[in-house]
Every structure is written in structure tokens, then in C-alpha cells.
Design a protein around this motif. Structure first.
Motif, PDB file in Angstrom:
ATOM      1  N   ALA A 151      -0.785  53.076 -37.405  1.00 15.76           N
ATOM      2  CA  ALA A 151      -0.939  53.608 -38.757  1.00 15.76           C
ATOM      3  C   ALA A 151      -1.749  52.651 -39.639  1.00 15.76           C
ATOM      4  O   ALA A 151      -1.401  52.380 -40.781  1.00 15.76           O
ATOM      5  N   GLY A 152      -2.816  52.123 -39.071  1.00 19.44           N
ATOM      6  CA  GLY A 152      -3.703  51.276 -39.852  1.00 19.44           C
ATOM      7  C   GLY A 152      -3.269  49.830 -39.948  1.00 19.44           C
ATOM      8  O   GLY A 152      -3.958  49.014 -40.550  1.00 19.44           O
ATOM      9  N   ARG A 153      -2.138  49.509 -39.360  1.00 21.68           N
ATOM     10  CA  ARG A 153      -1.619  48.147 -39.441  1.00 21.68           C
ATOM     11  C   ARG A 153      -1.761  47.407 -38.106  1.00 21.68           C
ATOM     12  O   ARG A 153      -1.634  48.003 -37.040  1.00 21.68           O
ATOM     13  N   PHE A 154      -1.942  46.126 -38.225  1.00 12.56           N
ATOM     14  CA  PHE A 154      -1.968  45.234 -37.073  1.00 12.56           C
ATOM     15  C   PHE A 154      -0.647  45.280 -36.302  1.00 12.56           C
ATOM     16  O   PHE A 154       0.415  45.277 -36.891  1.00 12.56           O
ATOM     17  N   THR A 155      -0.733  45.344 -34.988  1.00  9.69           N
ATOM     18  CA  THR A 155       0.464  45.174 -34.162  1.00  9.69           C
ATOM     19  C   THR A 155       0.162  44.125 -33.102  1.00  9.69           C
ATOM     20  O   THR A 155      -0.918  44.106 -32.521  1.00  9.69           O
ATOM     21  N   VAL A 156       1.132  43.285 -32.865  1.00 10.83           N
ATOM     22  CA  VAL A 156       0.849  42.112 -32.049  1.00 10.83           C
ATOM     23  C   VAL A 156       0.619  42.473 -30.585  1.00 10.83           C
ATOM     24  O   VAL A 156      -0.095  41.767 -29.879  1.00 10.83           O
ATOM     25  N   GLU A 157       1.208  43.553 -30.106  1.00  7.11           N
ATOM     26  CA  GLU A 157       1.115  43.831 -28.667  1.00  7.11           C
ATOM     27  C   GLU A 157      -0.318  44.156 -28.241  1.00  7.11           C
ATOM     28  O   GLU A 157      -0.745  43.772 -27.147  1.00  7.11           O
ATOM     29  N   ASP A 158      -1.053  44.868 -29.111  1.00  8.22           N
ATOM     30  CA  ASP A 158      -2.441  45.177 -28.758  1.00  8.22           C
ATOM     31  C   ASP A 158      -3.285  43.900 -28.799  1.00  8.22           C
ATOM     32  O   ASP A 158      -4.156  43.681 -27.956  1.00  8.22           O
ATOM     33  N   PHE A 159      -2.996  43.089 -29.795  1.00 12.05           N
ATOM     34  CA  PHE A 159      -3.682  41.809 -29.934  1.00 12.05           C
ATOM     35  C   PHE A 159      -3.387  40.904 -28.738  1.00 12.05           C
ATOM     36  O   PHE A 159      -4.287  40.239 -28.210  1.00 12.05           O
ATOM     37  N   LEU A 160      -2.149  40.915 -28.296  1.00 15.93           N
ATOM     38  CA  LEU A 160      -1.775  40.138 -27.107  1.00 15.93           C
ATOM     39  C   LEU A 160      -2.559  40.629 -25.887  1.00 15.93           C
ATOM     40  O   LEU A 160      -3.031  39.823 -25.076  1.00 15.93           O
ATOM     41  N   GLY A 161      -2.715  41.938 -25.773  1.00 14.38           N
ATOM     42  CA  GLY A 161      -3.510  42.494 -24.675  1.00 14.38           C
ATOM     43  C   GLY A 161      -4.938  41.969 -24.720  1.00 14.38           C
ATOM     44  O   GLY A 161      -5.489  41.533 -23.696  1.00 14.38           O
TER      45      GLY A 161
END
Lengths: 241, 241
Positions: A151-161
Motif C-alpha cells: 500500500a505504498g509503504r516500505f516493507t522490509v521483506e522485499d528489501f531483504l530479498g
């Protein structure tokens, strides 16, 4: 100089800059993890779509008998759909020989956003090393690792990927954006504790607290798959195939 | 539970969620650093505005003789404006007793985006410890640290500012979003090497390569100022004043 960028949410995409580039879309919980699994488990066709309307349009062109629909909207199951967003719902005996149309709130929209790129690949923790190897073998001077976010917000799991993919690459000779540099720094610190990172953050915590550890462990299994899905004309196929 | 969130770009703001919250806007290179300096150096009125048009509207209500205009658009100076975006252009003898209207591409737009919040503060590396102390003294259960970013993209310097603020706070009892958790992790690793982080990233590197080290060092001077600017009715004043 060759450019390698991490975008922390799909909203960072500037469509005009994508032509000629290779984009890797990451929605670790769950879209790109599940799409990888559906392709790997032998579906005949896998169609990530951006909306319920597009799902209907794609379905209209396929053989009704062999079509499955799956995904979520705002984390809820979709009425009339066969399956939800989780990889465990798409076992080989379920998807073998079927066409699967898949729509989610963030991940499949991010895939649609990345469409102007020359090449759109799907990344996740499970295929991170394979994605890194594939990128290193490509003739390209522009790579975007696109974290879907939520929903337009940063999430750490995608960044970790994205961070884990970068950690498997030799980035010498690439110009990195600030997001890529942050990702490398993060990988340097956390790549050997993927589960620990996921547990401490919002989406991952949900799976732990709701006793869905089989999903959590599946998602967190870095290197479990050697498959790199590519989106070609709205349909997945193994990259380089 | 009280919520503390870091937004990695201003595009992550959802206006509907801001009422009742305290927002801290960070545009470390340069808007919030320079605005802090203008207020500190004794300007009579400091007006951050979102556009050149808004600058004209604000100017129309002020006494022409005492008005200075400053800022940048797409990193270029603005024709007909008195000053650019750099803090060194706003010495006490320049701004004392003046009204300063200030507009930039990212930072002052982020301030405008945050306007629905109950309270809008300006953060930077220079006043990071003061902002942290001020936040800890507030009666609030909702805090947003908003990194302005650049043209919709993440920039590490704003994130570093948020990270340093968090590093001075006791976050026990606060629910953190993924961005806040990433910021704390980043601070844990890098808060004692602020200049090193800035040098390695895009905006900071520019100042090093173009021999503007006096600006760079000014920006990176954590704790140099105890002032926390608050935006009230479009104008800055010391928070809590």
C-alpha cells in the motif's frame, strides 16, 4: 557506467526510465514467491494480472475448464476465486496442466508497473541466488530491483530479498543508487539471519503469531529454487528459456 | 499502542492518517537544514512554500521591502530569487529582521504534504538530538519521521537523519513500522560515522567532488543546533515556544 538500483517501493518507478532496463520485481510475502511456485509446480500458463477486471479479460481468452484463479485483495480471499495467495495452495497436483490467473494487492500491480522494462523477472528469497546469477550473465547496463512494498509503504521483506540478491552479485563496475547501497549494507549485516529479520517485522510477525510457520519457512528458504520467472506478454516462463 | 513510523519518501504519506499525529520532515540536503538555519539566524518570518506560485501568494501579503526569496527548482537557482538553497547564504546579517520565503523541489513540498498532521516539525542532522528530546517530551501517540527523498526516490541522507533522531530516543513502548526498524538498525551501525555515510551516497558525494566541504560539514554536524522548528500556519517558529 552501468547502473543498478533498488527501488524501495513500486511507487518509486518512473515508467519513462524503464525501456531498455531489466527489472526484478520482489513481493516476498507473497506474490512473487507464490508465482515462482506455481510456475515451478508445472502450471501450463501463469498469468499475473493487476486487477480483477484484467483477470476476467485474461480468463475470457482461455479454456474455462482448465483455468484456476488465485490471489488476494487487501489480504482477503477473493469471492469466486479458487485459491488464495499462499504457495501451499498451488501443489503440483493442483496446478499441473492448468492455467493460473493470479492477482494481488501489491505484488502483481508492481509487476504491471514494471512492464515498460525490456525484461521483467520475478525475485524472492527462494530464488535470490539464481536471480543474481542470471543478472550477472545478462548483457544489460541497467538493472532495477523493485520492492513491491505494501500500500505504498516500505516493507522490509522485499528489501531483504533485494539485499540477498545483491549479496550474491559482484557489483564492481556498477553505479549503485542510495537504495542499492543501503541494501548491500543491510545484507552485509543480516544475510545469514533471514528468518530473524522477517520475524521482527510486520508481515513476518503475522505468520509467527498466527502459527503459519510452514508458510514462513517456505518463504525464507534462500536458494531453494533455481528458477527465474520472466514475464513475457503477460505470462510467466523460465528466463533465458 | 503508540506508533512511531519512518516513511522513506514523502510519497509514502497517506494524508488521511496524519490528523492527530506529529510529523517530522527531513530534507537533510538541504531544505530542512537551511530552514533551520534561517530561523536560527534571526529572520522575522520564515515561510516554506510548495511552489513558485505559492511563493508569490505569500509575498503578496508581506512587506516587499523586507522580503527575501530563496531556494531551488530541480537543483537550479530560481530566476529573480535572492538566494539559493544553501545555509551559508542566510547569515544573520542577511536574514535578520527579514521575511524569507523558501521553496525547493523536494523538501518544502514534503512539508506541504505533511500539513494534515496536528504538528509539523523540521528535522535534520544538526538538530537531531533536539528533535528526539522534543518528541520524547510530547504527549502524542503517533509520530511520523518523513524522509523527503528526491523526485520520489529514497535518499540515504534523509533516512540517516531519521535514524539519528531515533537513536537518541527510547523507543520502548512504541510500535515501530518496518522503516523505523530499518532506521534503528542503520543507526546502530552508522551513527558514529555520519560523514562517512554521506560521502558514499549520491548527494553527499556531489559536495565532496565539487569541493563544497563547508556545506557538507555544516550539514553533517549532528547536534550543532538545539532549535526545533515547527510549521504553524505556513510559518516557522521554535517548537514549544
Amino acid at each position: 557506467m552501468k547502473k543498478l538500483r533498488v527501488l524501495l517501493t513500486r511507487e518509486e518507478i518512473v515508467p519513462d526510465r524503464l525501456p531498455g532496463a531489466t527489472a526484478v520485481v520482489l513481493d516476498v510475502f507473497m506474490a512473487t514467491t507464490t508465482l515462482l511456485t506455481i510456475l515451478q509446480n508445472g502450471a501450463r500458463g501463469v498469468y499475473p494480472v493487476a486487477s480483477l477486471e484484467e483477470a476476467d479479460e485474461v480468463a475470457a481468452k482461455l479454456d474455462d475448464e482448465e483455468v484456476l484463479r488465485g490471489g488476494e485483495q487487501d489480504a482477503a480471499r477473493i469471492e469466486g476465486y479458487d485459491h488464495g495467495p499462499f504457495p501451499g495452495e498451488y501443489a503440483p497436483e493442483v496446478v499441473g496442466g492448468k492455467d493460473v490467473i493470479f492477482v494481488t494487492t501489491n505484488g502483481t500491480r508492481a509487476i504491471a508497473d514494471a512492464a515498460p522494462a525490456e525484461r521483467v523477472l520475478l525475485g524472492s528469497l527462494r530464488n535470490a541466488p539464481a536471480v543474481a546469477r542470471y543478472l550477472e550473465g545478462l548483457e544489460t547496463d541497467s538493472i532495477y530491483l523493485v520492492c513491491a512494498g505494501s500500500a505504498g509503504r516500505f516493507t522490509v521483506e522485499d528489501f531483504l530479498g533485494a539485499a540477498v540478491i545483491l549479496s550474491y552479485m559482484n557489483v564492481e563496475g556498477w553505479r549503485l543508487n542510495d537504495g542499492a547501497r543501503l541494501a548491500l549494507d543491510f545484507a552485509d549485516r543480516h544475510k545469514d539471519d533471514v528468518s530473524g529479520v522477517l520475524e521482527q517485522n510486520r508481515a513476518g510477525r503475522w505468520f509467527v503469531e498466527n502459527d503459519r510457520m510452514e508458510v514462513f519457512d517456505f518463504v525464507a528458504d534462500v536458494g531453494a529454487s533455481d528458477l527465474v520467472p520472466e514475464v513475457v506478454d503477460g505470462k510467466l516462463r523460465p528466463a533465458g528459456g
